[in-house]
Design a protein around this motif. Structure first.
Motif, short mmCIF file in Angstrom:
data_model
loop_
_atom_site.label_atom_id
_atom_site.label_comp_id
_atom_site.label_asym_id
_atom_site.label_seq_id
_atom_site.Cartn_x
_atom_site.Cartn_y
_atom_site.Cartn_z
N LEU A 1 -10.90 -1.20 1.44
CA LEU A 1 -10.19 -2.15 1.81
C LEU A 1 -10.23 -3.03 3.04
O LEU A 1 -10.11 -4.59 3.25
CB LEU A 1 -8.86 -2.22 1.52
CG LEU A 1 -7.06 -3.58 1.80
CD1 LEU A 1 -8.10 -4.80 0.80
CD2 LEU A 1 -5.74 -3.21 1.51
N LEU B 1 0.35 -1.31 -0.08
CA LEU B 1 0.18 0.14 0.28
C LEU B 1 0.79 1.73 0.43
O LEU B 1 0.44 2.01 -0.87
CB LEU B 1 -0.45 0.43 1.15
CG LEU B 1 -2.61 -1.24 0.63
CD1 LEU B 1 -2.68 -0.93 2.39
CD2 LEU B 1 -3.03 -0.92 -0.29
N ILE C 1 -6.05 1.32 -11.70
CA ILE C 1 -5.68 2.47 -11.34
C ILE C 1 -4.46 3.42 -12.54
O ILE C 1 -4.14 4.78 -12.42
CB ILE C 1 -4.25 1.86 -9.94
CG1 ILE C 1 -5.44 1.52 -8.86
CG2 ILE C 1 -3.01 3.23 -9.47
CD1 ILE C 1 -4.93 0.71 -7.30
N VAL D 1 -6.68 -4.72 -10.63
CA VAL D 1 -7.22 -3.58 -9.82
C VAL D 1 -5.93 -2.44 -10.38
O VAL D 1 -5.77 -0.96 -10.71
CB VAL D 1 -6.38 -3.30 -8.02
CG1 VAL D 1 -5.79 -2.67 -7.56
CG2 VAL D 1 -7.68 -4.45 -7.32
N VAL E 1 -8.84 3.56 -1.38
CA VAL E 1 -8.17 1.53 -1.39
C VAL E 1 -8.14 1.79 -0.03
O VAL E 1 -7.91 0.56 0.65
CB VAL E 1 -7.25 2.21 -2.69
CG1 VAL E 1 -6.41 0.79 -2.09
CG2 VAL E 1 -7.58 1.69 -3.85
#
Length: 539
Positions: free
Chosen positions: A462, A351, A496, A492, A458
């Motif tokens: 999540l 992340l 993005i 994903v 995100v």
């Protein structure tokens, strides 16, 4: 037993105030908000201290006193007032808010090393955004590798560094004010009452979140409230001392910056390099060259490096340990032989890399630094809302939540004060989503707005998905097959990349296109993830 009680070690109220102060404010916080509001930030600090910091810190004191047996952590406050799921989600959002913070800290380590070694900002000036991201990721890898071996020494180092940073800030303020008596002059002109009154417009509202980000963190000292001999009498003294010290540093610190910088024409990279510029200017004023700048740079690097290592460990362990088995997937709770949550570290790195990736598409490295900092001004105040929500729940049913220390005896008044703080923080969070440091409604403004929304969606979203993954583990023995994991991660990633790329174009329909891309990506993700694992494995 009585002797043990008599010999019990209590924390004095000045010590608690110092502990709180180190977690609340720093020199960089003063720089960031000075860049946003100029000399008008002095008025903002005064309003913030009296209308926000005082009630906020005193509410934290009562919550820490009520939930002292659970460690006084934020998630335990919400769990105790609103149930297990919201307790888990609070822990998740608190962790998610730490991601931009640790990325920003890693960025600051890279910037600080450049100044400490080169003595100027030339190191980062020669780097592209991609190289800046790679250096930051390298810092992550290094500190994740060493934190488990040197954790205790790094915790001590970060504490010493925090006190040293406070000392450097006080030194700057005192010497900057003293320089006026040595023939120095004030760069910001005119310096009058009108200069310190901010312009209350949309741009101002977008900067309030960073003010809140600067003064929050007081909840970290909540567990120590019950370790005072007389919390009811001593805790308010601690918070008063905290407010006085914070007022001195923020008000006089901002004024001191106005001595060396013209608040009407500030350097465009003040947020990234302003601390170093300030200590350079102080050294020039006292004819000692870059001495003060080097002292500050190495203090900053040592403090931030130690802080980063401790944060990476603490936030990951908190996420795995504090959320419970009911909502956290088994693969994230998995630990290695040393007891380290290795998959939790990988999620943190993933992340963090995702946040860095979003910033790569910005024009300059300074834009990346400012965007990351402003992202903290969105997510961090958003998490602080949980504190005021928990306080409102406690004051609605005071008999159920007895406390050694009570903030405002009248429950209705206390509830409305909590609501006031919640409303201000929530509004600051919403307005903070609008980009700063760029021309309003320009292509770059819309681009940053898109990546702000993507980052928030995100990081927070999540946390709502993971309990569903846990249910799949319980039902099928494994959440997803390897093929499902690969295709979902690819979908994903492509979503993005496309949304960020389209959001940075000049197309008139870019916002509609971004929404369409995100919705399509979500549909594909759900279609892949909804199916049973292609190959079941025993748990």
């Amino acid at each position: 037993m009585d002797n043990l009680e008599n010999n019990r070690h209590y924390i004095s109220w000045p010590v608690l105030a110092m502990m709180a102060f180190v977690t609340v404010i720093g020199f960089d916080d003063i720089i960031y908000n000075f860049k946003n509001q100029g000399m008008g930030v002095i008025t903002s600090w005064v309003l913030m201290l009296f209308l926000y910091v005082i009630p906020y810190s005193l509410m934290v004191g009562q919550l820490g006193s009520i939930f002292n047996k659970e460690g006084g952590g934020l998630s335990s406050w919400i769990r105790g007032t609103n149930g297990e799921f919201l307790g888990y989600f609070t822990a998740w959002t608190y962790w998610a808010a730490s991601i931009p913070y640790v990325v920003d800290t890693a960025n600051s380590v890279v910037v600080g090393l450049g100044w400490a070694i080169k003595g100027s900002g030339k190191f980062q000036d020669t780097m592209s955004n991609g190289q800046f991201a790679l250096w930051t990721l390298l810092v992550f890898v290094v500190f994740i590798a060493i934190q488990s071996r040197f954790k205790r020494s790094l915790e001590l180092l970060s504490s010493i560094g925090g006190v040293a940073m406070f000392g450097m800030t006080v030194l700057f303020v005192i010497m900057a004010l003293s320089s006026l008596g040595m023939g120095g002059h004030i760069a910001t002109q005119p310096m009058n009452l009108g200069a310190i009154v901010p312009k209350f417009d949309l741009k101002y509202l977008t900067t309030v979140g960073l003010l809140i980000y600067a003064v929050n963190g007081c909840e970290l000292i909540a567990p120590f409230v019950t370790k005072m001999k007389n919390p009811r009498r001593e805790f308010p003294k601690s918070m008063l001392m905290l407010v006085v010290m914070t007022a001195f540093l923020t008000i006089f610190g901002s004024f001191s910056l106005g001595i060396f910088f013209d608040a009407h024409h500030l350097p465009y990279d003040l947020k990234m390099n302003g601390s170093y510029y300030a200590f350079q200017a102080l050294g020039q004023q006292y004819h000692v060259g870059n001495l003060f700048m080097y002292l500050f740079a190495w203090t900053e690097v040592i403090y931030l490096a130690a802080l980063l290592a401790v944060l990476l460990d603490a936030m990951t362990r908190m996420l795995v340990a504090d959320t419970g088995q009911k909502y956290m997937p088994r693969f994230l709770r998995k630990t290695n032989q040393a007891g380290l949550p290795i998959n939790g570290y990988l999620l943190t790195c993933f992340l963090s890399g995702f946040i860095l990736f979003l910033g790569v598409f910005l024009p300059e490295m300074n834009d990346v630094f400012n965007w990351l900092l402003n992202l903290n001004g969105i997510i961090s105040p958003g998490v602080t809302c949980w504190i005021f929500y928990a306080f409102m729940r406690v004051r609605k049913d005071p008999k159920r939540y007895p406390s050694q220390y009570v903030f405002i005896k009248n429950n209705k008044l206390a509830w409305w004060v909590g609501f006031w703080a919640l409303a201000v923080t929530a509004l600051a969070t919403v307005f903070g989503i609008a980009p700063q440091d760029v021309t309003e409604f320009s292509a770059l403004w819309w681009h940053e707005l898109v990546i702000n929304i993507v980052a928030i969606a995100v990081l927070i979203g999540l946390g709502g998905i993971l309990p569903l993954v846990t249910k799949r583990e319980e039902k099928y023995g494994t959440a997803f097959s390897k093929l499902q994991w690969i295709t979902m991660l690819l979908s994903v990633g492509i979503t993005i990349i496309l949304s960020v790329f389209v959001g940075s174009t000049q197309l008139a329909e870019r916002n509609l296109l971004v929404v369409g891309i995100v919705l399509l990506g979500l549909v594909i993700l759900c279609m892949i993830g909804w199916k049973k694992p292609y190959k079941n494995k025993k748990p």
